[in-house]
Write a protein that holds these residues in place. Sequence first.
Motif: not given
Length: 159
Positions: A129-133
């Motif tokens: 799933e998307p991951w934050s910087v």
Amino acid sequence: MKRLFFIALAALVATTSLSADEAAIEQSVIDRWETDRTQVFDASEVSLPELQWIARAVVVFADSPNDPMFRQQMDLLLAEIDRLVERDVILITDTDPAARNSVRLDLRPRGYALTVVDKDGRVLQRKPEPWSVRELTGSIDRTLLRQQEIEDRRGANIR
């Protein structure tokens, strides 16, 4: 016998020139990245072994460029690209599973995936799933390689 020798020699020359051409293409990716570290590369342009000890690869895979998770991930990454540049990250995307490029074959994603490869070629993270910087840079900053880079930069600033 002479004919066999010339066939073998021609094959050797062809192999050598192909390797030189491949190296030129791969070097141009590294050159382009070093010129502008904020650009995004297609996986078909990149060979992960060529990045070893030069850059960390963050590869975002999807089955389509229209995948909502892919779009969200790219928005997150591009919004804070400077934090990734500080950590020698090269951004790579692959939204064509049919292409079967070397990056896809090496990392074997299924559908959407975010994969982080450290400078030593080791896979640091695989996320479905998307991951934050923030999460991404935190993961990178905990590695021994990154800790050594930070220490080396501190030492260079003292002198």
